[in-house]
Motif scaffolding. Structure first.
Motif, mmCIF file in Angstrom:
data_model
loop_
_atom_site.group_PDB
_atom_site.id
_atom_site.type_symbol
_atom_site.label_atom_id
_atom_site.label_comp_id
_atom_site.label_asym_id
_atom_site.label_seq_id
_atom_site.Cartn_x
_atom_site.Cartn_y
_atom_site.Cartn_z
ATOM 1 N N ALA A 41 0.832 -1.202 0.000
ATOM 2 C CA ALA A 41 0.000 0.000 0.000
ATOM 3 C C ALA A 41 0.869 1.255 0.000
ATOM 4 C CB ALA A 41 -0.929 -0.019 1.212
ATOM 5 N N LYS A 42 1.955 1.216 0.752
ATOM 6 C CA LYS A 42 2.871 2.367 0.750
ATOM 7 C C LYS A 42 3.477 2.587 -0.633
ATOM 8 C CE LYS A 42 4.236 2.006 5.631
ATOM 9 N NZ LYS A 42 5.362 1.825 6.570
ATOM 10 N N ILE A 43 3.861 1.482 -1.280
ATOM 11 C CA ILE A 43 4.448 1.587 -2.625
ATOM 12 C C ILE A 43 3.438 2.178 -3.591
ATOM 13 C CG2 ILE A 43 5.236 0.210 -4.590
ATOM 14 C CD1 ILE A 43 6.585 -1.657 -2.528
ATOM 15 N N SER A 44 2.177 1.737 -3.467
ATOM 16 C CA SER A 44 1.126 2.285 -4.330
ATOM 17 C C SER A 44 0.958 3.783 -4.105
ATOM 18 C CB SER A 44 -0.184 1.550 -4.056
ATOM 19 O OG SER A 44 -1.227 2.103 -4.839
ATOM 20 N N ALA A 45 1.020 4.210 -2.836
ATOM 21 C CA ALA A 45 0.895 5.644 -2.538
ATOM 22 C C ALA A 45 2.068 6.431 -3.101
ATOM 23 C CB ALA A 45 0.796 5.835 -1.024
ATOM 24 N N VAL A 46 3.286 5.887 -2.989
ATOM 25 C CA VAL A 46 4.468 6.562 -3.534
ATOM 26 C C VAL A 46 4.354 6.710 -5.040
ATOM 27 C CG1 VAL A 46 6.953 6.327 -3.919
ATOM 28 C CG2 VAL A 46 6.009 5.894 -1.653
ATOM 29 N N GLU A 47 3.931 5.658 -5.711
ATOM 30 C CA GLU A 47 3.809 5.712 -7.172
ATOM 31 C C GLU A 47 2.749 6.713 -7.602
ATOM 32 O OE1 GLU A 47 3.063 1.655 -8.090
ATOM 33 O OE2 GLU A 47 5.203 1.118 -8.214
ATOM 34 N N THR A 48 1.659 6.777 -6.846
ATOM 35 C CA THR A 48 0.609 7.744 -7.170
ATOM 36 C C THR A 48 1.090 9.173 -6.961
ATOM 37 O OG1 THR A 48 -1.062 6.129 -6.489
ATOM 38 C CG2 THR A 48 -1.766 8.418 -6.700
ATOM 39 N N LEU A 49 1.805 9.389 -5.866
ATOM 40 C CA LEU A 49 2.342 10.730 -5.600
ATOM 41 C C LEU A 49 3.344 11.145 -6.672
ATOM 42 C CD1 LEU A 49 2.858 10.455 -1.738
ATOM 43 C CD2 LEU A 49 1.231 11.955 -2.892
ATOM 44 N N ALA A 50 4.208 10.204 -7.083
ATOM 45 C CA ALA A 50 5.204 10.522 -8.106
ATOM 46 C C ALA A 50 4.552 10.815 -9.437
ATOM 47 C CB ALA A 50 6.191 9.367 -8.235
ATOM 48 N N ALA A 51 3.494 10.060 -9.755
ATOM 49 C CA ALA A 51 2.811 10.256 -11.029
ATOM 50 C C ALA A 51 2.038 11.560 -11.086
ATOM 51 C CB ALA A 51 1.868 9.078 -11.292
ATOM 52 N N SER A 52 1.743 12.125 -9.917
ATOM 53 C CA SER A 52 0.977 13.372 -9.906
ATOM 54 C C SER A 52 1.763 14.545 -10.475
ATOM 55 C CB SER A 52 0.556 13.704 -8.468
ATOM 56 O OG SER A 52 1.687 14.064 -7.683
ATOM 57 N N GLY A 53 3.092 14.459 -10.407
ATOM 58 C CA GLY A 53 3.908 15.568 -10.885
ATOM 59 C C GLY A 53 3.866 16.787 -9.981
ATOM 60 N N ASP A 54 3.280 16.649 -8.793
ATOM 61 C CA ASP A 54 3.181 17.759 -7.850
ATOM 62 C C ASP A 54 4.538 17.966 -7.180
ATOM 63 O OD1 ASP A 54 2.571 19.606 -5.912
ATOM 64 O OD2 ASP A 54 0.722 18.618 -5.270
ATOM 65 N N GLY A 149 10.777 2.774 -15.985
ATOM 66 C CA GLY A 149 9.848 1.696 -16.266
ATOM 67 C C GLY A 149 8.554 2.208 -16.869
ATOM 68 N N ALA A 150 7.597 1.303 -17.033
ATOM 69 C CA ALA A 150 6.327 1.687 -17.652
ATOM 70 C C ALA A 150 5.585 2.719 -16.815
ATOM 71 C CB ALA A 150 5.450 0.440 -17.836
ATOM 72 N N ASP A 151 5.770 2.682 -15.478
ATOM 73 C CA ASP A 151 5.075 3.632 -14.623
ATOM 74 C C ASP A 151 5.643 5.049 -14.749
ATOM 75 O OD1 ASP A 151 7.474 2.870 -13.545
ATOM 76 O OD2 ASP A 151 6.787 2.892 -11.466
ATOM 77 N N SER A 152 6.789 5.204 -15.434
ATOM 78 C CA SER A 152 7.377 6.530 -15.623
ATOM 79 C C SER A 152 6.814 7.234 -16.848
ATOM 80 C CB SER A 152 8.906 6.413 -15.766
ATOM 81 O OG SER A 152 9.478 5.832 -14.624
ATOM 82 N N LEU A 153 5.995 6.545 -17.603
ATOM 83 C CA LEU A 153 5.494 7.149 -18.837
ATOM 84 C C LEU A 153 4.680 8.409 -18.566
ATOM 85 C CD1 LEU A 153 5.006 7.065 -21.880
ATOM 86 C CD2 LEU A 153 3.019 5.620 -21.438
ATOM 87 N N ALA A 154 3.815 8.357 -17.555
ATOM 88 C CA ALA A 154 2.941 9.500 -17.283
ATOM 89 C C ALA A 154 3.729 10.749 -16.910
ATOM 90 C CB ALA A 154 1.943 9.137 -16.179
ATOM 91 N N PRO A 155 4.638 10.687 -15.909
ATOM 92 C CA PRO A 155 5.395 11.903 -15.605
ATOM 93 C C PRO A 155 6.291 12.358 -16.752
ATOM 94 C CG PRO A 155 6.216 10.026 -14.331
ATOM 95 C CD PRO A 155 4.931 9.605 -14.937
ATOM 96 N N LEU A 156 6.804 11.428 -17.539
ATOM 97 C CA LEU A 156 7.643 11.814 -18.678
ATOM 98 C C LEU A 156 6.829 12.590 -19.710
ATOM 99 C CD1 LEU A 156 9.836 8.628 -19.227
ATOM 100 C CD2 LEU A 156 10.684 10.923 -18.763
#
Length: 536
Positions: A41-54, A149-156
């Motif tokens: 759950a913590k990892i999911s929260a970190v990934e969501t926060l990173a993807a926000s670009g905030d 990785g694939a999860d970096s596509l959104a912030p990129l």
């Protein structure tokens, strides 16, 4: 397919991911997910926060990685703990607002494990894509090329749409295409392969080569075509790089040999201490920099400009003293001159060791000589080498003008072509000899200034260039400045083009053999001097 069309396709593929992160007003709620008991759950929260670009989430994620992110027991707020003046204080995780002193046991640290630490580092790297510092954004875009990785596509993709700097946008487009080539669908991989063909650098070439080992069908054909295109351009860039390195080496050889060409051509003196004149010029540069460091620290890195005339004067005066005290008694006896100057070179080396010690001395390059100019991904020109090339050209032009258009140059040419006739018409050949030897030694000092920027300043500095200097002078033609220029550039280019195939040592041996064979056919070198003395 044009690059902007392919890039538009890649961004279109990422559109859904770009707008899926939480809105800024939901960031505080997502931050609470870091307090979950489950690390997943913590990892999911970190990934969501990173993807926000905030940009606000950089501080709490950094604090979590460093073990300074806590959950306050009184109200469950996520806070950052920071020590100041021996005490600990709470700060708001998102705004950084001070929240008062942290009392003992009033908060609980949020725990992390090794897997979460790795994800945090990657997330922080992606978030620097939105840093206000251009250099940080560029570094983040380049560093994510291999690891994203694939999860970096959104912030990129989001960073690309926001970016205004052309160089950073280029790096983001390159990384975005690399991510799609690794993790995208078949259509996305095809578009990414065509996109990467426009980035001729070694990292892209290696990525395409690795992809080709696993690809099939149309993707294999696209990746192979892109790889061949990049390979051909890299080969062309390598040729340009060899040309630059050869010209750079030729410039160094020119500076080291041009003073020897003057003394050897006019006076016929085999000066084995010429390398030590180069060494004295380098140590003069070091001394000037030390003086600036002590008395003018604000202009520390600019001392090189003053070191140029200082090195010329110091080595030039030393050359005049050497000619008046030793050389003039040995004219017409080349073997004795060679042995005397060789012994003098050993004395100078020991003299420098006694004063400065045997270890290398540091000469700091000015800020305007640091770094490099990157023409493209496979071709970079270092600023210090560019400055040395320009410096060598200026020295050569000034010497040419001095010899051709001044009264001293006229007298020096007269002595060179026919010493007896020059004496008969009233030219003081002894004075010309002293000034010529001083001029050649002064130019060697200038070579030492240049070499101090690319080589170690040590008592043995000149020994590495004396043989090459004689080789350049003999190959170009004794006493000929233009011959010295052509010979230095020719040997520099030949050296750099042979090194990748024959190695540094074997390459030098081959060049030496070729020069010996050439001298057998043309004993006077490329540009032979004219005049009665030369013909005799």
């Amino acid at each position: 397919m044009p690059r902007h069309i392919i890039l538009s396709m890649l961004l279109l593929f990422a559109a859904a991911a770009i707008y899926s992160p939480a809105r800024a007003d939901q960031t505080a709620d997502i931050l609470q997910g870091l307090t979950a008991k489950s690390f997943n759950a913590k990892i999911s929260a970190v990934e969501t926060l990173a993807a926000s670009g905030d940009a606000r989430v950089v501080a709490p994620l950094t604090a979590l990685l460093e073990g300074r992110l806590h959950r306050r027991k009184a109200d469950g707020a996520i806070v950052i703990v920071q020590a100041q003046d021996g005490k600990e204080f709470f700060f708001d995780a998102l705004t950084g607002k001070p929240l008062g002193e942290a009392k003992p046991r009033s908060s609980k640290k949020i725990r992390v494990n090794n897997r979460l630490r790795g994800i945090l580092r990657g997330a922080l790297g992606a978030l620097t894509l939105f840093s206000p510092d251009r250099a940080q954004r560029l570094t983040a875009a380049q560093s994510m090329f291999k690891s994203a990785g694939a999860d970096s596509l959104a912030p990129l993709a989001k960073a690309y749409l926001k970016e205004t700097d052309a160089n950073v946008r280029e790096a983001l487009a390159r990384t975005l295409a690399a991510v799609r080539l690794r993790h995208g669908s078949d259509e996305e991989k095809l578009a990414a392969a065509e996109m990467l063909a426009d980035f001729p650098d070694r990292e892209v070439r290696d990525l395409l080569a690795n992809t080709a080992q696993k690809a099939q069908g149309g993707l294999l054909a696209a990746v192979t075509a892109a790889h061949k295109s990049i390979e051909s351009r890299l080969n062309f860039f390598n040729i340009l790089q060899y040309l630059f390195q050869g010209i750079s080496l030729g410039s160094v050889l020119l500076l080291a040999a041009i003073g020897l060409a003057i003394t050897f051509g006019v006076m016929g003196v085999i000066n084995m201490a010429h390398g030590e004149m180069v060494m004295l010029g380098a140590y003069t540069t070091h001394v000037v920099q030390v003086i600036f460091h002590g008395y003018f620290p604000g202009a520390y890195t600019q001392s090189l400009l003053l070191a140029i005339p200082c090195a010329f004067l110091v080595t030039g005066l030393f050359g005049v003293v050497l000619e008046r005290g030793v050389i003039r008694f040995l004219y017409g006896r080349p073997l004795e001159t060679l042995l005397a100057t060789w012994g003098l070179s050993l004395m100078l080396q020991q003299f420098v060791r006694s004063i400065f010690g045997p270890t290398n001395r540091e000469v700091i390059a000015p800020t305007w000589m640091s770094g490099s100019i990157e023409i493209t991904g496979g071709l970079a020109l270092t600023n210090n080498r560019i400055c040395i090339v320009i410096f060598a050209v200026l020295v050569f032009l000034l010497l040419t003008l001095l010899i051709r258009y001044t009264d001293f140059g006229l007298r020096m040419r007269a002595v060179t072509q026919n010493r007896a006739m020059a004496n008969a018409v009233g030219i003081r050949s002894g004075w010309v000899d002293a000034m010529t030897f001083g001029l050649g030694s002064g130019v060697a000092g200038l070579a030492g200034v240049a070499l101090s920027q690319i080589d170690n300043v040590s008592p043995n500095l000149g020994q590495g260039y004396i043989i090459d200097s004689f080789l350049v002078v003999v190959f170009g033609g004794v006493g000929s400045l233009w011959g010295t220029l052509v010979a230095a550039l020719s040997l520099g280019l030949a050296n750099k083009f042979l090194e990748p195939y024959a190695g540094a040592v074997l390459g030098k041996i081959l060049i030496l053999v070729l020069v010996i064979l050439f001298i057998q056919k043309r004993p006077r070198g490329l540009f032979a001097l004219k005049g009665r003395a030369a013909e005799a």
